[in-house]
Design an enzyme around this catalytic site. Structure first.
Site, PDB file in Angstrom:
ATOM      1  N   CYS A   1       0.841  -1.212   0.000  1.00 19.78           N
ATOM      2  CA  CYS A   1       0.000   0.000   0.000  1.00 19.78           C
ATOM      3  C   CYS A   1       0.871   1.255   0.000  1.00 19.78           C
ATOM      4  CB  CYS A   1      -0.901   0.011   1.221  1.00 19.78           C
ATOM      5  SG  CYS A   1      -1.739   1.596   1.445  1.00 19.78           S
ATOM      6  N   ILE A   2       0.609   2.147  -0.916  1.00 23.87           N
ATOM      7  CA  ILE A   2       1.465   3.326  -1.062  1.00 23.87           C
ATOM      8  C   ILE A   2       1.379   4.258   0.150  1.00 23.87           C
ATOM      9  CG2 ILE A   2      -0.256   4.655  -2.376  1.00 23.87           C
ATOM     10  CD1 ILE A   2       2.185   5.760  -3.999  1.00 23.87           C
TER      11      ILE A   2
END
Lengths: 130, 102, 138, 102, 138, 130
Positions: free
Chosen positions: A78-79
């Protein structure tokens, strides 16, 4: 059957990544499909190639990278969670003005939409965490 | 259709198992994993609650996690079935959804 | 995913207090992104999760970022079902008056403000869980 | 000389506060921090245990953590003193050792 | 730190089960390194910490590294005081026979093997804590 | 008085690093000495310069680095814990054959003996964790 896996914790500190790995491997060996493995919260720390665990211990990052290569797994970090915790790929490093990156082979950085999509596309979402 | 509930916390340290038991419906399956398996040992103060839950739910414990923690076959509460990771996969596939009590 | 038949029921299970750990905040971030996918979304606040909705949160003194306002904005994201468990409130000496008011505008009733928080007992919540397609735990 | 005990977990989720109370000696100080302050709110099921402990120990709660969680002045249990981070430092300096119940 | 007067009492408080989290293992790593500093060292196993000493641990099936053998070697590092709390055992249906035998060789009694595990009640342990200089919690 | 600080958890996921920071800052402002801040377990993750938290949020790594500069603090990251979790300085990167490092300014990597020494030298050791 098509599974999606969510991992909320980093390697070693909690057993979550170990259990998720064993589950994923067992599912693949039974012929199931893994739509995606999504690393969230501290789970993003599974995706750094900078780890050097003791020689007699398992290397979780390598185990995931190897499983991904063997079965063409989609390992998504997840960024937003990765930014808070210092996991970067080359693109992110450039965009954020950082002088290096640490993402491990087989992992890619993408948005939370990938988790929602996994929930939609998979028959079952299994969450491993603290 | 039924739910597979997973509990990975020690019932002696946290309220996750209690909360899971409070929300499991008759016919649901409960799988104890990681430190969650500590509740499966005979003689502990949590044992009566698990025994009561067996009346309506099927309860499982992950074998490799029991072994890691030194809980050997004869020490597991009667009626709790031991499964391996492949069995975990089967339970997840057999339920309509998986609910983790983290 | 515009086909009504294809909608899935997404259920966010929140059992942890805010601030001591990040799970409450990062759970909200999933909910906000997920809203764009137009699924059927419910949030549940159980056990210490009910503390996430406490009124008068002010995190400034801790150095952390407060995020309680996001809950109030959920209605704008079409997130309108916030199940709060009665027994969890009671154990903690809380009532619904201790929680922040969270509302949405009902487009079918001339945009009347309606409460998003739905008080449920644990047996009722058990049935709601049994009706979901995807359960996300944090 | 006395001990400062710190508890940073919710007493509703974990057994840390109970374990701390079981091991605090008369004259010790107990400081609730982070999610530990949730126990300091009036009306909760843990309140009687804290009230009983006050007979022998001094109990404190970290003000910034109370505020973050929406617990305002009048809602804190009688006899629990609110301190800020400087007060935490004073308590640590004033005790002979600090024991964290993680 | 060769001066006897300068020795400090180090107390390691272990309250968590092994394997589910790494705290038990990394606590042991501190104890092993700390042994070289020749301080007065005690370990306490309280609450789920008592599970760290369970006999017959076999982590192979989980893919994790087992580390229970290290506890047995503590005697070689002059770590000889392992306090185990009675009430914690009882709550979990355990007795001292369920724990691995841990011993040290007493150089003052012709290297006789003596048990390192000391069973204590919680009020006794409270007094032991009150006698320490440094408490390390994991 | 001379304090030593032990931090067992990484930034953001648990409040431990925030509370430890506020405590350390308050102690320094009161004129106390901080002998050492020792980052153990996931606490080592406080020491990566690769983090990019949201702009309206605090940057814990920067807060620690700045406090260290202002007060000449000794911020020590445990080497064994850092190896498991992928925190490297230039020396470690070279020694382990890694192609980059991520340690933040003001942090240094050293052994567990530094924690024991802190326990011996300080009047009080305060532990912040999960």
């Amino acid at each position: 059957m098509r599974f999606a896996i969510q991992i909320n914790e980093g390697p070693y500190t909690h057993q979550a990544s170990d259990t998720a790995y064993q589950f994923t491997k067992a599912a693949l060996e039974k012929g199931h499909e893994i739509f995606r493995v999504f690393f969230y919260h501290d789970g993003v720390n599974n995706g750094t190639r900078y780890t050097v665990p003791p020689q007699d211990d398992r290397n979780l990052q390598k185990l995931w990278s190897e499983l991904a290569e063997k079965y063409k797994l989609d390992l998504v970090v997840c960024i937003a969670a990765a930014q808070r915790r210092g996991i970067l790929d080359a693109n992110e490093a450039k965009r954020q003005g950082k002088d290096g990156d640490n993402i491990a082979p087989g992992f890619r950085i993408s948005g939370l939409g990938q988790l929602i999509e996994a929930g939609i596309q998979a028959d079952r979402l299994i969450v491993f965490g603290d | 259709m039924s739910t597979l509930h997973t509990v990975n916390k020690s019932a002696y340290e946290r309220n996750a198992l209690k909360s899971c038991l409070d929300h499991a419906l008759p016919g649901d399956a409960i799988l104890l994993i990681e430190d969650g398996v500590l509740a499966a040992r005979k003689g502990g103060s949590i044992a009566p609650a698990l025994t009561a839950a067996k009346a309506s739910c099927k309860i499982y414990a992950l074998g490799p996690d029991l072994a890691a923690r030194g809980i050997v076959a004869g020490q597991v509460l009667e009626g709790i079935e031991t499964v391996d990771y492949a069995g975990f996969v089967d339970l997840a596939a057999g339920a309509s959804r998986v609910c983790a009590w983290l | 995913m515009s086909d009504e038949q294809a909608k899935k029921k997404f259920f966010y299970l929140n059992r942890k207090a805010p601030y001591g750990t990040i799970y409450a905040l990062e759970s909200l971030e999933v909910v906000l992104i997920g809203a764009a996918f137009e699924q059927d979304v419910s949030l549940a606040f159980v056990d210490d999760g009910v503390f996430q909705l406490m009124d008068n949160q002010d995190a400034a003194g801790t150095g952390m970022k407060g995020f309680s306002k996001i809950y109030r904005a959920l209605g704008d994201y079409e997130v309108r079902k916030l199940y709060v468990e009665k027994e969890s409130l009671e154990t903690r000496g809380l009532s619904i008056e201790d929680l922040m008011p969270i509302t949405y505008e009902d487009e079918n009733e001339d945009y009347a403000e309606k409460p998003s928080i739905i008080l449920v007992g644990k047996s009722e919540l058990a049935k709601i869980i049994a009706d979901q397609d995807v359960v996300m735990s944090f």
